[in-house]
Design an enzyme around this catalytic site. Structure first.
Site: not given
Ligand code: SAH
Length: 223
Positions: A70
């Protein structure tokens, strides 16, 4: 605390990080603890080496598997929202991704629980966080729409992927007076970052502004 050998040089140096913090202040981030946490966390260790020189720009960056780390401003805004009315003890994050948001939270609260649906990211990030020597983050490979029942209730829940509807288990697993921050809206369109506060049977809602997140997807992916 992040070990000294991870401090970085040149485009990853403390000066470069300080510029990012100045920008976050300009954009309205006020919480000193949050600004400090972003200032001391080596974001370049959460992206591929080829992208390290861009790690302190205020932008989302790719982390593989069609996912992104993010934008620092959004991480700061979500973290600030969670800390707004006192420091929570237990925080659940949905969407571990690179682990950056979880690590920022881990410096500010007692215990972080984080759930990721893609096994490759789950494995990689667990290893990364272990190398950083942090011990107050627990990881789970699962569809986070179901929350993480065994450690509930949580003082705060932070969802870092967007969905049309708020998954009800996440509200159920909030403690009384707990806070939930979640991007709501269609993943390909504009989403609103919502802050929900639960008190008794009531849930109040505040719109923190427009954001852009990857979608919250059902089920988990094992590789
Ligand atoms: N908080 C992260 C942002 C990652 S982007 C950071 O600081 O890097 C969002 C993430 O959510 C991705 O890795 C994606 O695989 C995950 N994601 C999407 N749907 C999800 C779900 N239903 N359960 C768990 N993770 C999920």
């Amino acid at each position: 605390m992040i070990p000294k050998q991870h401090e970085g040089i040149g485009m990853t140096s403390q000066r470069t990080r300080d510029r990012l913090i100045a920008r976050l202040k300009d954009r309205g981030i006020r919480n000193k603890q949050v600004l400090h946490a972003l200032g001391v966390t080596p974001r370049h260790l959460f992206v591929d080496e080829a992208l390290a020189s861009r790690a302190y720009e205020d932008t989302a960056l790719p982390i593989g598997h069609k996912q992104t780390i993010s934008q620092p401003y959004v991480v700061a805004r979500m973290t600030e929202a969670v800390l707004q009315e006192g420091t929570p003890e237990k925080v659940l994050e949905i969407g571990t991704g690179s682990g950056y948001q979880a690590v920022i939270l881990s410096g500010l609260v007692k215990q972080v629980y984080t759930v990721e649906r893609i096994e490759a990211l789950y494995q990689q990030t667990r290893k990364r966080v272990m190398q950083l020597g942090l011990h107050n983050i627990k990881f789970k490979l699962s569809d986070g729409s179901w929350g993480w029942e065994s450690y509930a209730p949580y003082d705060a829940v932070v969802v870092t992927a967007a969905s049309d509807e708020i998954p009800s288990p996440l509200i159920d697993q909030l403690a009384d007076n707990g806070r939930l921050v979640i991007p709501v809206g269609h993943p390909s369109g504009a989403q609103d970052l919502l802050l929900l506060r639960k008190s008794g049977n009531r849930v109040e809602q505040e719109n923190l502004g427009s954001v852009s997140f990857v979608p919250l997807v059902q089920g988990s992916v094992h590789t």
